[in-house]
Design a protein around this motif. Structure first.
Motif, PDB file in Angstrom:
ATOM      1  N   SER A   1     -37.981  -0.170  -0.584  1.00  0.00           N
ATOM      2  CA  SER A   1     -36.795  -1.099  -0.512  1.00  0.00           C
ATOM      3  C   SER A   1     -37.100  -2.151   0.963  1.00  0.00           C
TER       4      SER A   1
ATOM      5  N   ALA B   1     -34.439  -4.403   3.248  1.00  0.00           N
ATOM      6  CA  ALA B   1     -32.931  -4.766   3.277  1.00  0.00           C
ATOM      7  C   ALA B   1     -32.436  -6.283   3.879  1.00  0.00           C
TER       8      ALA B   1
ATOM      9  N   HIS C   1     -27.836  -2.783  -2.917  1.00  0.00           N
ATOM     10  CA  HIS C   1     -27.395  -3.928  -1.836  1.00  0.00           C
ATOM     11  C   HIS C   1     -28.829  -4.070  -0.795  1.00  0.00           C
ATOM     12  N   GLU C   2     -30.160  -4.159  -1.672  1.00  0.00           N
ATOM     13  CA  GLU C   2     -31.405  -4.283  -1.672  1.00  0.00           C
ATOM     14  C   GLU C   2     -31.720  -4.281  -1.876  1.00  0.00           C
ATOM     15  N   TRP C   3     -33.708  -5.887  -2.045  1.00  0.00           N
ATOM     16  CA  TRP C   3     -34.523  -5.945  -2.652  1.00  0.00           C
ATOM     17  C   TRP C   3     -35.034  -4.765  -3.099  1.00  0.00           C
ATOM     18  N   ARG C   4     -36.300  -3.930  -4.316  1.00  0.00           N
ATOM     19  CA  ARG C   4     -36.934  -3.193  -4.353  1.00  0.00           C
ATOM     20  C   ARG C   4     -38.462  -3.542  -5.220  1.00  0.00           C
TER      21      ARG C   4
ATOM     22  N   ARG D   1     -29.639 -11.245  -0.703  1.00  0.00           N
ATOM     23  CA  ARG D   1     -29.684 -11.300  -2.049  1.00  0.00           C
ATOM     24  C   ARG D   1     -29.681 -12.266  -1.660  1.00  0.00           C
TER      25      ARG D   1
END
Length: 81
Positions: free
Chosen positions: A19, A21, A46-49, A24
């Motif tokens: 993940s 953080a 609310h984060e990239w994965r 976006r």
């Protein structure tokens, strides 16, 4: 110019999932999407994965670290695996 909120990124290794953080939207997010097209923004977290195969963590972390360094962001690593 890069937004100040894009200067610090938290990278969390969760076994086969990373993940990231960071915001976006913005310049860094646009560059990130181009460099790592398999990454997706998780609206609920609310984060990239990003999914990484077991055994490739060192390579994936090195690629992510280099990307953020090259784009002027500092990275904090959290290991939950």
């Amino acid at each position: 110019m890069t937004d100040a909120s894009e200067k610090h990124v938290t990278l969390t290794k969760m076994c086969e999932l990373h993940s990231i953080a960071m915001p976006r939207d913005g310049e860094l997010a646009e560059r990130f999407q181009k460099a790592f097209p398999t990454a997706a923004f998780d609206e609920s977290a609310h984060e990239w994965r990003m999914v990484w195969k077991k055994g490739t963590y060192a390579d994936s972390n090195a690629r992510l670290e280099a990307f953020f360094h090259d784009n002027g962001a500092t990275v904090v690593h959290v290991d939950k695996c």
